[in-house]
Write a protein that holds these residues in place. Sequence first.
Motif, PDB file in Angstrom:
ATOM      1  N   ALA A  98      10.537  10.013   7.538  1.00 43.04           N
ATOM      2  CA  ALA A  98       9.889  11.160   7.477  1.00 43.04           C
ATOM      3  C   ALA A  98       8.854  11.487   6.850  1.00 43.04           C
ATOM      4  O   ALA A  98       7.786  12.171   7.408  1.00 43.04           O
ATOM      5  N   GLY A  99       8.794  10.875   5.562  1.00 46.13           N
ATOM      6  CA  GLY A  99       7.317  10.880   4.905  1.00 46.13           C
ATOM      7  C   GLY A  99       6.038  10.129   5.587  1.00 46.13           C
ATOM      8  O   GLY A  99       5.109  10.635   5.529  1.00 46.13           O
ATOM      9  N   ILE A 100       6.143   9.155   6.290  1.00 49.34           N
ATOM     10  CA  ILE A 100       5.229   8.389   6.775  1.00 49.34           C
ATOM     11  C   ILE A 100       4.638   9.144   7.965  1.00 49.34           C
ATOM     12  O   ILE A 100       3.664   9.638   8.422  1.00 49.34           O
ATOM     13  N   ILE A 101       5.544   9.674   8.691  1.00 50.57           N
ATOM     14  CA  ILE A 101       5.352  10.520   9.980  1.00 50.57           C
ATOM     15  C   ILE A 101       4.787  11.763   9.438  1.00 50.57           C
ATOM     16  O   ILE A 101       3.734  12.352  10.073  1.00 50.57           O
ATOM     17  N   GLY A 102       5.087  12.424   8.398  1.00 48.43           N
ATOM     18  CA  GLY A 102       4.446  13.625   7.890  1.00 48.43           C
ATOM     19  C   GLY A 102       3.130  13.585   7.292  1.00 48.43           C
ATOM     20  O   GLY A 102       2.137  14.333   7.617  1.00 48.43           O
ATOM     21  N   MET A 103       3.149  12.615   6.778  1.00 48.83           N
ATOM     22  CA  MET A 103       1.776  12.065   6.238  1.00 48.83           C
ATOM     23  C   MET A 103       0.714  11.664   7.397  1.00 48.83           C
ATOM     24  O   MET A 103      -0.457  12.189   7.344  1.00 48.83           O
ATOM     25  N   ALA A 104       0.909  10.916   8.388  1.00 50.03           N
ATOM     26  CA  ALA A 104       0.293  10.668   9.566  1.00 50.03           C
ATOM     27  C   ALA A 104      -0.155  11.819  10.551  1.00 50.03           C
ATOM     28  O   ALA A 104      -1.345  11.917  10.581  1.00 50.03           O
ATOM     29  N   LYS A 105       0.801  13.018  10.345  1.00 49.20           N
ATOM     30  CA  LYS A 105       0.542  13.961  11.152  1.00 49.20           C
ATOM     31  C   LYS A 105      -0.566  14.795  10.465  1.00 49.20           C
ATOM     32  O   LYS A 105      -1.357  15.278  11.162  1.00 49.20           O
ATOM     33  N   SER A 106      -0.593  14.853   9.260  1.00 49.61           N
ATOM     34  CA  SER A 106      -1.428  15.630   8.460  1.00 49.61           C
ATOM     35  C   SER A 106      -2.748  15.115   8.564  1.00 49.61           C
ATOM     36  O   SER A 106      -3.862  15.845   8.319  1.00 49.61           O
ATOM     37  N   LYS A 139       2.052   2.092  12.477  1.00 45.47           N
ATOM     38  CA  LYS A 139       3.376   1.377  13.101  1.00 45.47           C
ATOM     39  C   LYS A 139       4.337   1.183  12.100  1.00 45.47           C
ATOM     40  O   LYS A 139       4.088   0.304  10.889  1.00 45.47           O
ATOM     41  N   VAL A 140       5.371   1.930  12.116  1.00 44.68           N
ATOM     42  CA  VAL A 140       6.462   1.898  10.972  1.00 44.68           C
ATOM     43  C   VAL A 140       7.288   0.579  10.998  1.00 44.68           C
ATOM     44  O   VAL A 140       7.967   0.322  12.194  1.00 44.68           O
ATOM     45  N   ASP A 141       7.176  -0.054   9.911  1.00 45.15           N
ATOM     46  CA  ASP A 141       7.841  -1.393  10.028  1.00 45.15           C
ATOM     47  C   ASP A 141       9.307  -1.412  10.203  1.00 45.15           C
ATOM     48  O   ASP A 141      10.061  -0.226   9.987  1.00 45.15           O
ATOM     49  N   SER A 183       0.788  -1.243   0.076  1.00 46.91           N
ATOM     50  CA  SER A 183       0.121   0.046  -0.043  1.00 46.91           C
ATOM     51  C   SER A 183       0.865   1.262  -0.017  1.00 46.91           C
ATOM     52  O   SER A 183       2.155   1.342   0.286  1.00 46.91           O
ATOM     53  N   SER A 184       0.427   2.151  -0.689  1.00 45.28           N
ATOM     54  CA  SER A 184       1.150   3.381  -0.721  1.00 45.28           C
ATOM     55  C   SER A 184       0.871   4.624   0.580  1.00 45.28           C
ATOM     56  O   SER A 184      -0.280   4.339   1.171  1.00 45.28           O
ATOM     57  N   LEU A 185       1.437   5.441   0.536  1.00 41.88           N
ATOM     58  CA  LEU A 185       1.168   6.594   1.527  1.00 41.88           C
ATOM     59  C   LEU A 185      -0.411   7.162   1.273  1.00 41.88           C
ATOM     60  O   LEU A 185      -0.910   7.412   2.270  1.00 41.88           O
ATOM     61  N   LYS A 186      -0.298   7.286   0.081  1.00 44.07           N
ATOM     62  CA  LYS A 186      -2.095   7.770  -0.489  1.00 44.07           C
ATOM     63  C   LYS A 186      -3.024   6.952   0.061  1.00 44.07           C
ATOM     64  O   LYS A 186      -3.973   7.415   0.438  1.00 44.07           O
ATOM     65  N   HIS A 187      -2.913   5.647  -0.043  1.00 43.04           N
ATOM     66  CA  HIS A 187      -3.667   4.483   0.455  1.00 43.04           C
ATOM     67  C   HIS A 187      -4.006   4.763   1.980  1.00 43.04           C
ATOM     68  O   HIS A 187      -5.297   4.587   2.499  1.00 43.04           O
ATOM     69  N   LEU A 188      -2.996   5.233   2.658  1.00 44.12           N
ATOM     70  CA  LEU A 188      -3.152   5.607   4.187  1.00 44.12           C
ATOM     71  C   LEU A 188      -4.528   6.412   4.411  1.00 44.12           C
ATOM     72  O   LEU A 188      -5.088   6.097   5.243  1.00 44.12           O
ATOM     73  N   GLN A 189      -4.494   7.358   3.604  1.00 39.98           N
ATOM     74  CA  GLN A 189      -5.664   8.555   3.725  1.00 39.98           C
ATOM     75  C   GLN A 189      -6.989   7.729   3.864  1.00 39.98           C
ATOM     76  O   GLN A 189      -7.875   8.280   4.424  1.00 39.98           O
TER      77      GLN A 189
END
Length: 293
Positions: free
Chosen positions: A221-229, A201-203, A187-193
């Motif tokens: 950093a990307g996962i954290i940024g996305m999650a925060k937003s 939980k970051v692997d 899954s991609s960061l986009k899917h997370l939304q």
Amino acid sequence: RAKESGKARSELFDERMQAQAVDALQTEDDLALAVSQGQLRLHYQPIIDLRDGHVQGVEALLRWQHPRRGLLQPSDFVPLAERSGLIVDIGKWVIAEAWRQLEEWYSTIEDCHLTIAVNVSRRQLANAELLDAVATNQPTGPAGSALLVEVSEDLLVADANAGFSTLHALRMMGVRVAVDDFGAGVSSLKHLQTMPIDHVKVDRHFIAGLGRRRQDEAVVAGIIGMAKSMGVGVVAEGVESHEQLDALRRLGCDSAQGFLLGRPNAEVGAVIDLARSRPATPVQPADEHVPAT
Ligand code: C2E
Ligand code: MG
Ligand code: MG
Ligand code: MG
């Protein structure tokens, strides 16, 4: 001659295959008894809040105290449990045990905020008995909203609709949802939304590279940024070094789990002591005592 030794070898191979098959059958019979005979255990690994170091809660990790083979890890028997369907009953036991533990903590620890995260596999998420198990044993009061369910990300992609409706139902019941091993799957960061979740939980494979591999730091950093937003919490898995911990703090990760911070532990008391020894609010350093002269 070559043919003969080939034959001998293949017979040997057959024997080994057969032995393995018998082994597997026996294990399946054993596993069917494990729940009813009380051989399953939960070991608890602390999850630490990186802002102030307090223990937020624990992840419950399944162990099987096998009568002959000793203490078995999930990799020794969870795949078999999934294939055979026994995971449904095992999962019910895990949830009941987690609720029981939460009830005990919330009734004996003053001002308790601890959470327990349990792992749920694809087969369980697709099974209506999961929701039954959660509802049946759910305590009233604050303990009743202290359970988290961890699901792997590929489970959400492959079977999105069925999975999502179960997750929505769980959240309606006050159970929080975390995506486990995020970044390892497809899954991609986009899917997370689109996921009905509360935490990612970051692997641990990305955590392992922190401070050593630029790409891994970029991913985290990307996962954290996305999650925060999205207003979703981020937990780092598999933290083993201070270097990794420092990087996670610098990147603004919310919480962390790993051998550096605490190993999975059979002794629930040890987890509680750890929770007590790390106060929820940072202690002001006491003024240095200056002896009068
Ligand atoms: P998971 O949910 O990703 O759990 C984290 C795994 O990483 C655990 O392995 C834990 O012991 C290990 N770990 C924790 N900190 C560190 C670290 O710093 N370094 C390293 N190398 N490893 C660390 P464990 O207990 O063997 O569990 C393996 C997997 O089995 C879990 O991965 C989870 O997917 C599954 N599992 C565990 N309990 C259950 C359960 O009750 N039900 C189901 N369906 N699956 C479970
Ligand atoms: Mg997990
Ligand atoms: Mg994990
Ligand atoms: Mg894992």
